[in-house]
Design an enzyme around this catalytic site. Structure first.
Site, PDB file in Angstrom:
ATOM      1  N   GLY A  41      19.700  44.920  27.030  1.00 32.35           N
ATOM      2  CA  GLY A  41      21.069  45.530  26.777  1.00 32.35           C
ATOM      3  C   GLY A  41      21.817  44.944  25.518  1.00 32.35           C
ATOM      4  O   GLY A  41      21.143  44.172  25.038  1.00 32.35           O
ATOM      5  N   LYS A  75      32.915  43.915  40.400  1.00 31.78           N
ATOM      6  CA  LYS A  75      32.576  42.572  39.921  1.00 31.78           C
ATOM      7  C   LYS A  75      33.098  41.289  41.269  1.00 31.78           C
ATOM      8  O   LYS A  75      32.371  40.387  41.245  1.00 31.78           O
ATOM      9  CB  LYS A  75      33.101  42.115  38.570  1.00 31.78           C
ATOM     10  CG  LYS A  75      32.499  43.029  37.396  1.00 31.78           C
ATOM     11  CD  LYS A  75      32.906  42.658  35.966  1.00 31.78           C
ATOM     12  CE  LYS A  75      31.937  43.276  35.070  1.00 31.78           C
ATOM     13  NZ  LYS A  75      32.266  43.020  33.713  1.00 31.78           N
ATOM     14  N   ARG A 133      31.015  38.523  43.294  1.00 33.38           N
ATOM     15  CA  ARG A 133      31.340  37.323  43.471  1.00 33.38           C
ATOM     16  C   ARG A 133      31.148  36.926  44.846  1.00 33.38           C
ATOM     17  O   ARG A 133      30.706  35.754  45.226  1.00 33.38           O
ATOM     18  CB  ARG A 133      32.747  37.000  42.685  1.00 33.38           C
ATOM     19  CG  ARG A 133      32.899  37.098  41.041  1.00 33.38           C
ATOM     20  CD  ARG A 133      34.081  36.532  40.673  1.00 33.38           C
ATOM     21  NE  ARG A 133      34.268  36.438  39.166  1.00 33.38           N
ATOM     22  CZ  ARG A 133      35.028  35.989  38.564  1.00 33.38           C
ATOM     23  NH1 ARG A 133      35.948  35.194  39.247  1.00 33.38           N
ATOM     24  NH2 ARG A 133      35.143  35.646  37.374  1.00 33.38           N
ATOM     25  N   GLY A 146      17.613  42.407  29.867  1.00 31.52           N
ATOM     26  CA  GLY A 146      17.503  41.739  28.898  1.00 31.52           C
ATOM     27  C   GLY A 146      17.338  42.844  27.801  1.00 31.52           C
ATOM     28  O   GLY A 146      17.597  42.499  26.574  1.00 31.52           O
TER      29      GLY A 146
HETATM   30  P1  NDP Z   1      24.184  47.965  28.710  1.00 31.40           P
HETATM   31  O1  NDP Z   1      24.763  48.996  28.852  1.00 31.40           O
HETATM   32  O2  NDP Z   1      23.730  47.382  27.311  1.00 31.40           O
HETATM   33  O3  NDP Z   1      23.154  47.586  29.851  1.00 31.40           O
HETATM   34  C1  NDP Z   1      22.501  46.573  30.070  1.00 31.40           C
HETATM   35  C2  NDP Z   1      21.393  46.686  30.915  1.00 31.40           C
HETATM   36  O4  NDP Z   1      21.717  46.974  32.308  1.00 31.40           O
HETATM   37  C3  NDP Z   1      20.139  47.832  30.551  1.00 31.40           C
HETATM   38  O5  NDP Z   1      19.642  47.092  29.342  1.00 31.40           O
HETATM   39  C4  NDP Z   1      19.472  47.780  31.819  1.00 31.40           C
HETATM   40  O6  NDP Z   1      18.521  46.701  31.853  1.00 31.40           O
HETATM   41  C5  NDP Z   1      20.511  47.524  32.837  1.00 31.40           C
HETATM   42  N1  NDP Z   1      20.773  49.012  33.590  1.00 31.40           N
HETATM   43  C6  NDP Z   1      21.354  49.720  33.386  1.00 31.40           C
HETATM   44  N2  NDP Z   1      21.050  50.805  34.317  1.00 31.40           N
HETATM   45  C7  NDP Z   1      20.328  50.286  35.357  1.00 31.40           C
HETATM   46  C8  NDP Z   1      19.936  50.727  36.605  1.00 31.40           C
HETATM   47  N3  NDP Z   1      20.144  51.922  36.970  1.00 31.40           N
HETATM   48  N4  NDP Z   1      18.888  49.761  37.104  1.00 31.40           N
HETATM   49  C9  NDP Z   1      18.674  48.851  36.632  1.00 31.40           C
HETATM   50  N5  NDP Z   1      19.104  48.242  35.449  1.00 31.40           N
HETATM   51  C10 NDP Z   1      19.874  49.054  34.736  1.00 31.40           C
HETATM   52  O7  NDP Z   1      25.365  46.623  29.189  1.00 31.40           O
HETATM   53  P2  NDP Z   1      26.617  45.819  28.431  1.00 31.40           P
HETATM   54  O8  NDP Z   1      25.284  44.758  27.811  1.00 31.40           O
HETATM   55  O9  NDP Z   1      27.057  46.554  27.729  1.00 31.40           O
HETATM   56  O10 NDP Z   1      27.217  45.319  29.515  1.00 31.40           O
HETATM   57  C11 NDP Z   1      26.943  44.063  30.231  1.00 31.40           C
HETATM   58  C12 NDP Z   1      28.369  43.218  30.587  1.00 31.40           C
HETATM   59  O11 NDP Z   1      28.965  42.906  29.633  1.00 31.40           O
HETATM   60  C13 NDP Z   1      28.712  44.094  31.753  1.00 31.40           C
HETATM   61  O12 NDP Z   1      29.464  43.271  32.725  1.00 31.40           O
HETATM   62  C14 NDP Z   1      30.029  44.754  30.905  1.00 31.40           C
HETATM   63  O13 NDP Z   1      31.300  44.770  31.774  1.00 31.40           O
HETATM   64  C15 NDP Z   1      30.514  43.393  29.935  1.00 31.40           C
HETATM   65  N6  NDP Z   1      30.685  44.168  28.619  1.00 31.40           N
HETATM   66  C16 NDP Z   1      31.849  43.482  28.157  1.00 31.40           C
HETATM   67  C17 NDP Z   1      32.548  43.960  27.090  1.00 31.40           C
HETATM   68  C18 NDP Z   1      33.861  42.965  26.356  1.00 31.40           C
HETATM   69  O14 NDP Z   1      34.190  43.438  25.492  1.00 31.40           O
HETATM   70  N7  NDP Z   1      34.026  41.994  26.803  1.00 31.40           N
HETATM   71  C19 NDP Z   1      32.070  45.123  26.139  1.00 31.40           C
HETATM   72  C20 NDP Z   1      30.924  45.657  26.783  1.00 31.40           C
HETATM   73  C21 NDP Z   1      30.251  45.014  27.890  1.00 31.40           C
HETATM   74  P3  NDP Z   1      16.974  46.789  31.086  1.00 31.40           P
HETATM   75  O15 NDP Z   1      17.239  45.986  30.012  1.00 31.40           O
HETATM   76  O16 NDP Z   1      16.211  46.154  32.144  1.00 31.40           O
HETATM   77  O17 NDP Z   1      16.737  48.041  30.980  1.00 31.40           O
HETATM   78  C1  GFR Z   2      37.407  43.127  27.479  1.00 25.19           C
HETATM   79  O1  GFR Z   2      36.715  43.084  29.106  1.00 25.19           O
HETATM   80  C2  GFR Z   2      36.024  44.269  29.289  1.00 25.19           C
HETATM   81  C3  GFR Z   2      35.709  45.202  28.439  1.00 25.19           C
HETATM   82  C4  GFR Z   2      35.880  44.091  30.568  1.00 25.19           C
HETATM   83  O2  GFR Z   2      35.923  43.114  31.315  1.00 25.19           O
HETATM   84  C5  GFR Z   2      35.063  45.428  30.958  1.00 25.19           C
HETATM   85  C6  GFR Z   2      34.667  46.491  30.195  1.00 25.19           C
HETATM   86  C7  GFR Z   2      35.117  46.405  28.842  1.00 25.19           C
HETATM   87  C8  GFR Z   2      34.888  47.577  28.001  1.00 25.19           C
HETATM   88  C9  GFR Z   2      36.048  48.173  27.384  1.00 25.19           C
HETATM   89  C10 GFR Z   2      36.932  48.723  27.844  1.00 25.19           C
HETATM   90  O3  GFR Z   2      36.135  49.725  28.911  1.00 25.19           O
HETATM   91  O4  GFR Z   2      33.755  47.236  27.129  1.00 25.19           O
HETATM   92  C11 GFR Z   2      34.050  47.733  25.879  1.00 25.19           C
HETATM   93  C12 GFR Z   2      35.271  48.601  26.022  1.00 25.19           C
HETATM   94  C13 GFR Z   2      34.944  50.107  26.208  1.00 25.19           C
HETATM   95  C14 GFR Z   2      35.604  51.020  25.522  1.00 25.19           C
HETATM   96  C15 GFR Z   2      35.920  50.979  24.180  1.00 25.19           C
HETATM   97  C16 GFR Z   2      36.162  51.856  26.372  1.00 25.19           C
HETATM   98  C17 GFR Z   2      36.960  53.131  25.583  1.00 25.19           C
HETATM   99  C18 GFR Z   2      37.064  52.967  24.349  1.00 25.19           C
HETATM  100  O5  GFR Z   2      37.791  53.803  23.779  1.00 25.19           O
HETATM  101  C19 GFR Z   2      36.582  51.991  23.503  1.00 25.19           C
HETATM  102  O6  GFR Z   2      36.896  51.964  22.248  1.00 25.19           O
HETATM  103  C20 GFR Z   2      36.568  50.991  21.576  1.00 25.19           C
END
Ligand code: NDP
Ligand code: GFR
Length: 312
Positions: free
Chosen positions: A13, A138, A142, A11
């Protein structure tokens, strides 16, 4: 009907704090796992306490303590995990296997949303190394969910504005370039971009919706399905300045991986699939899925010209 009780794991994150906010805003009794391991991370504690101020309930627990997870899960109807995905070295995503064990034992969960929120991993079997680990893990999650017959919804959120829109989809930066922008090929591949707050809104909208039970919810609103060129033109109109465009061929883009660290290589791989291959938009959503803006037309999702204003 009473609003379902929601537990958010992860939560504090980037995605998690938005999910907590949306859950509270939509009137769900909201619980947030307070991990024993946060120790002296005062920022995390402050975020957790702010959730409490907004009406959420903190539940102490740890991934190292199975019973604490079972006890937390037994208090709610819906579990949403937003576990980190970028720290692939520590395989955080696979930690969800412990949460799945707890959900299986508790037996009361009506819907589980695992930590997806990106590209559809079921369409990424061909993904390049090393970034493919994101999708393989992932898919392992699933399989565990479906083997345990846990009711689920997978949220495929496509590209978060914070990582892909602010930088005009440039690697290694989060803000718009001032003079020159690198185009992926001709910059004409369709990509889907999302405001992260809308991702959370749709995720909470769907937890009690029978239409998305055991299905994938795709966040691909028509007005946010843009090419990189259209995104850049949107920015140029906002800031009143033209950027010099340099086209990078797929071959040169992939070749750049050679001089990058692991995280950089993961990013290049993901960007390649998104901006050269068009993996987010090169398919029709079939029987297994629904598109969020069609299911929830009442949500006025943020368009990318609005999203970009904060970067001016
Ligand atoms: P964060 O890096 O913000 O981490 C989210 C939470 O993960 C942390 O707050 C922490 O929970 C928990 N966590 C991290 N390490 C541990 C550990 N060792 N043990 C237990 N809990 C842990 O994650 P994001 O919000 O960036 O990513 C969430 C999802 O979104 C991922 O599946 C990622 O792939 C996806 N994503 C997609 C993007 C997109 O562009 N579509 C971009 C970025 C992410 P706590 O709060 O309890 O400390
Ligand atoms: C868009 O879907 C995803 C994106 C995904 O399914 C899982 C992870 C991501 C990551 C991206 C690529 O790894 O979340 C953010 C982005 C992380 C990233 C951003 C990695 C390298 C970069 O140089 C960057 O520039 C903005």
């Amino acid at each position: 009907m009473a609003k379902s009780k929601v537990l958010v794991v992860g939560g504090t994150g980037y995605v998690g704090k938005r999910i907590v906010k949306a859950s509270l805003e939509q009137g769900h009794p909201t619980y947030v796992l307070q991990r024993a391991e946060i120790g002296l991370d005062i920022d995390k504690l402050q975020i957790l306490l702010s959730f409490k101020e907004q009406g959420a309930c903190l539940l102490e627990g740890s991934f190292a303590d199975h019973q604490s997870l079972v006890d937390a899960v037994k208090k709610v109807d819906v579990v949403i995990c937003t576990m980190s995905g970028v720290h692939f070295r520590s395989h955080n995503i696979l930690l969800q296997l412990k949460l799945i064990e707890a959900i299986k034992e508790a037996g009361n969960v009506k819907r589980f949303l695992p930590s997806e929120f990106g590209m559809d991993p079921s369409r990424m079997a061909h993904a390049l190394e090393p970034g493919r680990i994101t999708f393989d893990e992932k898919m392992e999650i699933r399989r565990a969910i479906e083997d345990a017959n846990i009711p689920f919804t997978y949220v495929v959120a496509n590209c978060f504005g914070g990582y892909f829109v602010g930088s005009l989809s440039q690697l290694e930066r989060l803000t718009p370039p001032k003079e020159t922008v690198r185009l992926y090929g001709g910059g004409n591949v369709k990509v889907a971009f999302m405001d992260e707050d809308d991702v959370a809104t749709y995720a909470i909208k769907t937890i009690d919706d029978p239409r998305t039970l055991n299905k994938t919810l795709h966040l691909r609103p028509p007005q946010n399905t843009l090419t990189q060129r259209q995104l850049i033109e949107t920015w140029e109109k906002l800031c009143g300045k033209k950027l010099e465009k340099i086209s990078i061929s797929a071959q040169d883009f992939l070749a750049s991986m050679k001089c990058m660290d692991l995280a950089g290589q993961v990013g290049v791989g993901h960007f390649y699939h998104i901006f050269y291959e068009g993996c987010l938009t090169n398919f029709e959503i079939g029987e297994e899925g629904e598109e969020a803006s069609e299911l929830y037309p009442e949500v006025k999702y943020t368009r990318m010209d609005q999203y970009l204003k904060i970067y001016l």
